[in-house]
Design an enzyme around this catalytic site. Sequence first.
Site, PDB file in Angstrom:
ATOM      1  N   ARG A   1      -0.886   8.746  -3.021  1.00  0.00           N
ATOM      2  CA  ARG A   1      -1.033   7.997  -1.759  1.00  0.00           C
ATOM      3  C   ARG A   1      -0.829   8.905  -0.535  1.00  0.00           C
ATOM      4  O   ARG A   1       0.098   8.722   0.247  1.00  0.00           O
ATOM      5  CB  ARG A   1      -0.073   6.812  -1.728  1.00  0.00           C
ATOM      6  CG  ARG A   1      -0.293   5.886  -2.910  1.00  0.00           C
ATOM      7  CD  ARG A   1       0.554   4.658  -2.826  1.00  0.00           C
ATOM      8  NE  ARG A   1      -0.079   3.654  -1.955  1.00  0.00           N
ATOM      9  CZ  ARG A   1       0.459   2.459  -1.722  1.00  0.00           C
ATOM     10  NH1 ARG A   1       1.627   2.147  -2.235  1.00  0.00           N
ATOM     11  NH2 ARG A   1      -0.147   1.591  -0.939  1.00  0.00           N
TER      12      ARG A   1
ATOM     13  N   ARG B   1       9.006  -8.128  -1.877  1.00  0.00           N
ATOM     14  CA  ARG B   1       8.414  -7.409  -0.740  1.00  0.00           C
ATOM     15  C   ARG B   1       7.110  -8.061  -0.324  1.00  0.00           C
ATOM     16  O   ARG B   1       6.718  -8.003   0.836  1.00  0.00           O
ATOM     17  CB  ARG B   1       8.113  -5.943  -1.127  1.00  0.00           C
ATOM     18  CG  ARG B   1       9.283  -5.013  -1.125  1.00  0.00           C
ATOM     19  CD  ARG B   1       8.779  -3.586  -1.278  1.00  0.00           C
ATOM     20  NE  ARG B   1       7.629  -3.362  -0.412  1.00  0.00           N
ATOM     21  CZ  ARG B   1       6.579  -2.610  -0.778  1.00  0.00           C
ATOM     22  NH1 ARG B   1       6.523  -2.050  -1.951  1.00  0.00           N
ATOM     23  NH2 ARG B   1       5.570  -2.439   0.055  1.00  0.00           N
TER      24      ARG B   1
ATOM     25  N   LYS C   1      -0.061 -10.539   3.449  1.00  0.00           N
ATOM     26  CA  LYS C   1       0.933  -9.462   3.643  1.00  0.00           C
ATOM     27  C   LYS C   1       0.267  -8.266   4.309  1.00  0.00           C
ATOM     28  O   LYS C   1       0.757  -7.745   5.302  1.00  0.00           O
ATOM     29  CB  LYS C   1       1.507  -9.027   2.308  1.00  0.00           C
ATOM     30  CG  LYS C   1       2.178  -7.649   2.337  1.00  0.00           C
ATOM     31  CD  LYS C   1       2.785  -7.252   1.019  1.00  0.00           C
ATOM     32  CE  LYS C   1       1.878  -6.435   0.170  1.00  0.00           C
ATOM     33  NZ  LYS C   1       1.861  -4.997   0.459  1.00  0.00           N
ATOM     34  N   ASN C   2      -0.905  -7.817   3.772  1.00  0.00           N
ATOM     35  CA  ASN C   2      -1.482  -6.556   4.238  1.00  0.00           C
ATOM     36  C   ASN C   2      -2.142  -6.668   5.602  1.00  0.00           C
ATOM     37  O   ASN C   2      -2.514  -5.671   6.193  1.00  0.00           O
ATOM     38  CB  ASN C   2      -2.432  -5.986   3.186  1.00  0.00           C
ATOM     39  CG  ASN C   2      -1.640  -5.554   1.958  1.00  0.00           C
ATOM     40  OD1 ASN C   2      -0.419  -5.407   2.032  1.00  0.00           O
ATOM     41  ND2 ASN C   2      -2.313  -5.392   0.849  1.00  0.00           N
TER      42      ASN C   2
ATOM     43  N   CYS D   1       4.740   1.113  -3.012  1.00  0.00           N
ATOM     44  CA  CYS D   1       4.561   1.041  -4.465  1.00  0.00           C
ATOM     45  C   CYS D   1       4.226   2.421  -5.048  1.00  0.00           C
ATOM     46  O   CYS D   1       3.442   3.171  -4.489  1.00  0.00           O
ATOM     47  CB  CYS D   1       3.428   0.081  -4.798  1.00  0.00           C
ATOM     48  SG  CYS D   1       3.866  -1.602  -4.407  1.00  0.00           S
TER      49      CYS D   1
ATOM     50  N   ASP E   1      -5.613  -4.366  -6.190  1.00  0.00           N
ATOM     51  CA  ASP E   1      -4.346  -5.114  -6.216  1.00  0.00           C
ATOM     52  C   ASP E   1      -4.375  -6.235  -7.242  1.00  0.00           C
ATOM     53  O   ASP E   1      -3.336  -6.791  -7.581  1.00  0.00           O
ATOM     54  CB  ASP E   1      -4.036  -5.691  -4.837  1.00  0.00           C
ATOM     55  CG  ASP E   1      -3.741  -4.590  -3.841  1.00  0.00           C
ATOM     56  OD1 ASP E   1      -3.689  -4.871  -2.636  1.00  0.00           O
ATOM     57  OD2 ASP E   1      -3.588  -3.441  -4.286  1.00  0.00           O
TER      58      ASP E   1
HETATM   59  C1  EPZ Z   1      -3.434  -0.692   1.284  1.00  0.00           C
HETATM   60  O1  EPZ Z   1      -2.784   0.512   0.939  1.00  0.00           O
HETATM   61  C2  EPZ Z   1      -2.573  -1.795   0.698  1.00  0.00           C
HETATM   62  N1  EPZ Z   1      -1.230  -1.718   1.268  1.00  0.00           N
HETATM   63  C3  EPZ Z   1      -2.507  -1.662  -0.818  1.00  0.00           C
HETATM   64  O2  EPZ Z   1      -1.848  -2.822  -1.292  1.00  0.00           O
HETATM   65  C4  EPZ Z   1      -3.920  -1.678  -1.397  1.00  0.00           C
HETATM   66  O3  EPZ Z   1      -3.844  -1.404  -2.773  1.00  0.00           O
HETATM   67  C5  EPZ Z   1      -4.784  -0.613  -0.715  1.00  0.00           C
HETATM   68  O4  EPZ Z   1      -4.739  -0.795   0.720  1.00  0.00           O
HETATM   69  C6  EPZ Z   1      -6.237  -0.688  -1.155  1.00  0.00           C
HETATM   70  O5  EPZ Z   1      -6.734  -1.968  -0.872  1.00  0.00           O
HETATM   71  C7  EPZ Z   1      -1.049  -2.142   2.543  1.00  0.00           C
HETATM   72  O6  EPZ Z   1      -1.990  -2.577   3.190  1.00  0.00           O
HETATM   73  C8  EPZ Z   1       0.340  -2.045   3.086  1.00  0.00           C
HETATM   74  P1  EPZ Z   1      -5.825   3.045   1.069  1.00  0.00           P
HETATM   75  P2  EPZ Z   1      -3.279   1.896   1.595  1.00  0.00           P
HETATM   76  O7  EPZ Z   1      -5.497   3.946   2.215  1.00  0.00           O
HETATM   77  O8  EPZ Z   1      -3.708   1.660   2.982  1.00  0.00           O
HETATM   78  C9  EPZ Z   1      -6.494   7.341  -0.836  1.00  0.00           C
HETATM   79  C10 EPZ Z   1      -0.332  -4.082  -2.477  1.00  0.00           C
HETATM   80  O9  EPZ Z   1      -0.175  -4.267  -3.691  1.00  0.00           O
HETATM   81  N2  EPZ Z   1      -6.113   7.838   0.496  1.00  0.00           N
HETATM   82  O10 EPZ Z   1      -6.974   2.112   1.156  1.00  0.00           O
HETATM   83  O11 EPZ Z   1      -2.249   2.917   1.329  1.00  0.00           O
HETATM   84  C11 EPZ Z   1      -5.316   6.682  -1.536  1.00  0.00           C
HETATM   85  O12 EPZ Z   1      -4.534   7.641  -2.220  1.00  0.00           O
HETATM   86  C12 EPZ Z   1      -0.590  -2.690  -1.955  1.00  0.00           C
HETATM   87  O13 EPZ Z   1      -0.334  -4.981  -1.588  1.00  0.00           O
HETATM   88  C13 EPZ Z   1      -6.229   9.202   0.755  1.00  0.00           C
HETATM   89  O14 EPZ Z   1      -6.624   9.975  -0.098  1.00  0.00           O
HETATM   90  O15 EPZ Z   1      -4.551   2.186   0.691  1.00  0.00           O
HETATM   91  C14 EPZ Z   1      -5.993   5.732  -2.486  1.00  0.00           C
HETATM   92  O16 EPZ Z   1      -6.374   6.452  -3.645  1.00  0.00           O
HETATM   93  C15 EPZ Z   1      -0.585  -1.651  -3.073  1.00  0.00           C
HETATM   94  N3  EPZ Z   1      -5.881   9.658   1.996  1.00  0.00           N
HETATM   95  C16 EPZ Z   1      -7.252   5.311  -1.721  1.00  0.00           C
HETATM   96  O17 EPZ Z   1      -7.456   6.298  -0.708  1.00  0.00           O
HETATM   97  C17 EPZ Z   1      -5.438   8.812   2.985  1.00  0.00           C
HETATM   98  O18 EPZ Z   1      -5.146   9.293   4.110  1.00  0.00           O
HETATM   99  C18 EPZ Z   1      -7.130   3.951  -1.048  1.00  0.00           C
HETATM  100  O19 EPZ Z   1      -5.965   3.972  -0.240  1.00  0.00           O
HETATM  101  C19 EPZ Z   1      -5.338   7.436   2.698  1.00  0.00           C
HETATM  102  C20 EPZ Z   1      -5.685   6.969   1.440  1.00  0.00           C
END
Ligand code: EPZ
Length: 412
Positions: free
Chosen positions: A117, A392, A18-19, A112, A300
């Site tokens: 986020r 989803r 998915k991701n 989610c 995840d």
């Molecule tokens: C991706 O989300 C995945 N979603 C998430 O999967 C997954 O949990 C996550 O990566 C971590 O592996 C998709 O790919 C669509 P991050 P993403 O940016 O990109 C902080 C699932 O269940 N952060 O790696 O949003 C953020 O708040 C979903 O499939 C900032 O602070 O995750 C988090 O604490 C849930 N500023 C951490 O970094 C930013 O600009 C990691 O977020 C971006 C992120």
Amino acid sequence: MINGGIPLKGTVEISGAKNSAVAILPAALLADTPSTIDNLPEINDIELLSKMIEYLGGKTIKKEHEIIIDPEGINSFCPPHELASQMRASYYLIGALLSRFNEAAIAMPGGCNIGVRPIDQHIKGFEALGAKTTIEHGIIKVKADKLVGNHIYFDVVSVGATINLMLAACKAEGTTILENCAKEPHVVDVANFLNAMGANIKGAGTDMIKIVGVDKLHGCKHTVIPDQIEAGTYMVAAAATHGDVTIKGIIPKHLESIIAKMSEMGVIIEEYDEDLKVTTAGRLKRVDIKTQPYPGFPTDMQQLMAVLLALADGVSMITENVYEGRFKYLDELKKMGVNAKVEGRTAVIEGVEKITGAPLKATDLRAGAAMIIAGLAANGVTEVKNIYHIDRGYEAIEKKLQKLGADIKRVK
Ligand code: EPZ
């Protein structure tokens, strides 16, 4: 509706990740000619993205597990807000449309409810490439005279920001260096897709990625990698029901931290080239889990593993280092007799002999999957509501589980 207590037996085929898929569809908009993407998971997020691409003027031809995207007619940089705000990955359209038009206007992403986020790292990157960003009425507007390569150091390891900046930089003028990057398998998969389109990206999968801007990108044919979190989900379902399940079509390397942690609990995992066979020999043992960016234990999988810990012998601890609000599901699982206490980013789970079926409400994608697994392992009937969260990100989850012998059905 789930009637628990049946050990799962048989084989399950893993779908495309998915991701990865939700980033590859927007990436296809960077080319001037059509791309064919296969091993696509049949999930709602893909349907939503296809609708947004059509709305932007692109053409899509959808087959089973495959889509052809013709970006030639794309004539807008603003997808419908009511669609974009329904999923997290719509933020990839910012990087893709900014690269194509030097402009994008996208509703703040949904997805989610597992924490704040923010997307400040995405915005920091776009601005480093010369774009101006404003956020008005919930819409992110990004605009540049032209995108020029730069040296960008992410303050946090972010999958989304890493991928989004690859999208925005691959046709920028000059070279872009991204540091402190995410290394997840789907980051590499997207980089491979972009390179197949003619981009010049090196280092994906490490914490430093070098992108040399090119003028044009052409369509290509790409097969999405298997979904390591879907695979992990069925591994947990097999172990939680003390079944005997063969999980087919995976890349073992992507599952290393999950295999290691489950083996530590006493789950028996036989590894083959593209398959895993999961069985157990009696009650599982307690362990501690700390979630980290890849190659650490994936956040995840945290909610899914909690179900195994809830039934293990002893007291386990989960530390959720990636999201600050990813333990809400434990309140639902407590209705089944799960014994858990949450203190900030840590959950302490004391294993119990058995859990009982109960009426539950899915709060997000992985929480919903965890509730299904808890229902499969419980005595009695479990009802999981709000399963749109699950649809989803999981293809035909009840059909795949029925094939493994589970007594599960979707009811209106
Ligand atoms: C991706 O989300 C995945 N979603 C998430 O999967 C997954 O949990 C996550 O990566 C971590 O592996 C998709 O790919 C669509 P991050 P993403 O940016 O990109 C902080 C699932 O269940 N952060 O790696 O949003 C953020 O708040 C979903 O499939 C900032 O602070 O995750 C988090 O604490 C849930 N500023 C951490 O970094 C930013 O600009 C990691 O977020 C971006 C992120």
